[in-house]
Every structure is written in structure tokens, then in C-alpha cells.
Design a protein around this motif. Structure first.
Motif, PDB file in Angstrom:
ATOM      1  N   ALA A 191     -68.179 -70.653 -43.365  1.00 52.49           N
ATOM      2  CA  ALA A 191     -67.564 -71.783 -44.075  1.00 52.49           C
ATOM      3  C   ALA A 191     -67.744 -71.658 -45.585  1.00 52.49           C
ATOM      4  CB  ALA A 191     -68.167 -73.100 -43.586  1.00 52.49           C
ATOM      5  N   GLU A 192     -68.892 -71.117 -46.017  1.00 47.74           N
ATOM      6  CA  GLU A 192     -69.144 -70.942 -47.454  1.00 47.74           C
ATOM      7  C   GLU A 192     -68.242 -69.854 -48.030  1.00 47.74           C
ATOM      8  OE1 GLU A 192     -73.877 -72.147 -47.756  1.00 47.74           O
ATOM      9  OE2 GLU A 192     -73.328 -70.111 -47.154  1.00 47.74           O
TER      10      GLU A 192
ATOM     11  N   HIS B 170     -64.766 -71.373 -48.344  1.00 42.81           N
ATOM     12  CA  HIS B 170     -64.770 -72.339 -49.452  1.00 42.81           C
ATOM     13  C   HIS B 170     -64.747 -71.619 -50.794  1.00 42.81           C
ATOM     14  CE1 HIS B 170     -65.778 -75.844 -51.842  1.00 42.81           C
ATOM     15  NE2 HIS B 170     -66.822 -75.217 -52.326  1.00 42.81           N
TER      16      HIS B 170
ATOM     17  N   ARG C 135     -61.239 -70.169 -51.534  1.00 44.71           N
ATOM     18  CA  ARG C 135     -60.289 -71.245 -51.869  1.00 44.71           C
ATOM     19  C   ARG C 135     -60.576 -71.832 -53.245  1.00 44.71           C
ATOM     20  NH1 ARG C 135     -60.777 -74.046 -45.949  1.00 44.71           N
ATOM     21  NH2 ARG C 135     -59.072 -72.911 -44.886  1.00 44.71           N
ATOM     22  N   LEU C 136     -61.850 -72.068 -53.542  1.00 44.77           N
ATOM     23  CA  LEU C 136     -62.216 -72.699 -54.809  1.00 44.77           C
ATOM     24  C   LEU C 136     -61.876 -71.798 -55.991  1.00 44.77           C
ATOM     25  CD1 LEU C 136     -63.566 -75.415 -55.583  1.00 44.77           C
ATOM     26  CD2 LEU C 136     -65.694 -74.143 -55.831  1.00 44.77           C
TER      27      LEU C 136
END
Length: 220
Positions: free
Chosen positions: A111-112, A115, A118-119
Motif C-alpha cells: 500500500a505504501e 501511495h 500516485r503521490l
């Protein structure tokens, strides 16, 4: 349109793991792989990825020099996400100074990883701001780098622009800054664009690094 990613790492298992995690997402597409930084420029020109996930240490051309080469020679370069084993590493800070947009630990949870990609692709928030502050505290010149101070002085930021830069350095997104200052998101975007332009920074990560290097924002 999905976020397209190029994976660059000399360990096939790392590339395979990142590919599996990222391609499980409907909005992310891995468009290519490379085993060394020396192969990055032709692949970036051919594939035009949105993000390059790049190992910081590779045998022929490391991630720091590869980042510099991409930003120096490629028109409209991709975002660069440095992938590293150790968080508190001078190589990571040098990669950020060279123009990388953020960094990701190889031990990060799926998940990190998603993220982070995407960020970085969105570019509206700083990735792992606490870690960036820690790196700045460890490796930035405590009195501020002379060249960075000169850039900051020439920028002549307005009071509101300076306030926005301080909030960027704390890791706040455009929406969070807007809420803090009680202004519209578009107003914040205009202030961020002005800060980047005045500092000649390609993105908010580079602006924040300049803020730490100049002593404008104190690390820690």
C-alpha cells in the motif's frame, strides 16, 4: 489514463516485486524495466513514463547520476522516485538534491508503494516529509548553503508565498494548505507555482530542499 512507471533496479527480484504490486492497481501500468541507470535515458525517451522508480545504488550508473542525466537531457522529464534500502542515507539526500521527487524504501508495504507512486505522479504533496526533514537535519549544512541562500534571497518571496513554502516543507498538500490559510485550492496552486518559478525549482520537493539548504526552514 493510468500512471505509467519505468522500473530501474539491478536486482530482478526487486523489479518483479514492484511490478507485481503496481500492476495489481487498475490506475498504474508498468511500461518497462532496466537493470542499470545507464539504460534509463533511451527508455525514458522511448516509453515516456510518468514515473521512474529507480534504485539509488547500481553498478554502472547509480540513481543519483541517472537522475541528473534524465533531468539534464530529457524534455519534459518524468517524476523520479528513488528506491532505497536505507531511509537515513546520504545517497538518498543527494538524489533529492539532484532532482528526485521522493524516495521509497524497498521494505515498504504494498500500500505504501502504491501511495508513493500516485503521490509523486500527482505532485501536490511532499512524500514522507518527516523523513525529508530528518535527512536535511543530518546532511544539510546547518548554516545554510551559500548558493541556496543566494537563490532564496533573489526569489524575494512575498509573505504569503513564504508561508506556503513553510507549509509545503511540513508536508501539507494543496488542499490542506488551502484549509489552513482559509483560501481556495486554486489560490494555493497559484502561490505554489509562483514559489517554484521564483526558486527555479521543478517541483515542490526541490523547493523544500532549497528551503532547508538555505536555512529558510530549519530541519528537525
Amino acid at each position: 489514463m493510468p500512471v505509467t512507471v519505468l522500473l530501474v533496479d539491478d536486482e530482478p527480484l526487486v523489479r518483479a516485486g514492484l511490478r507485481a504490486v503496481l500492476e495489481a492497481q487498475p490506475d498504474i501500468e508498468v511500461v518497462g524495466e532496466a537493470a542499470d541507470g545507464a539504460a534509463v535515458i533511451p527508455l525514458v525517451r522511448q516509453l515516456r513514463p510518468d514515473v521512474v522508480a529507480m534504485d539509488v545504488r547500481m553498478p554502472l550508473l547509480d540513481g543519483i547520476e541517472a537522475t541528473r542525466a534524465v533531468l539534464r537531457t530529457v524534455d519534459e522529464p518524468p517524476k523520479i522516485l528513488v528506491v532505497t534500502t536505507f531511509e537515513n542515507d546520504e545517497y538518498v539526500y543527494e538524489a533529492l538534491r539532484a532532482g528526485a521527487d521522493g524516495f521509497l524504501l524497498k521494505r515498504a508495504r504494498p500500500a505504501e508503494i502504491v501511495h508513493a507512486v500516485r503521490l509523486v505522479a500527482e505532485g501536490e504533496s511532499l512524500l514522507f516529509p518527516a523523513s525529508v526533514r530528518q535527512l536535511a537535519a543530518e546532511y544539510a549544512d546547518g548554516d545554510g548553503n551559500r548558493a541556496a541562500r543566494a537563490v532564496m534571497e533573489r526569489a524575494q518571496l512575498t509573505e504569503r508565498e513564504a508561508e506556503v513554502l513553510r507549509l509545503m516543507a511540513r508536508g501539507l498538500s494543496n488542499a490542506e494548505i488551502a484549509a489552513r490559510l482559509v483560501v481556495g485550492t486554486e489560490t494555493v496552486k497559484s502561490h505554489v507555482s509562483a514559489v517554484l518559478s521564483k526558486l527555479r525549482a521543478r517541483d515542490r520537493t526541490q523547493a523544500v530542499i532549497a528551503a532547508y539548504e538555505s536555512g529558510f526552514v530549519a530541519p528537525g
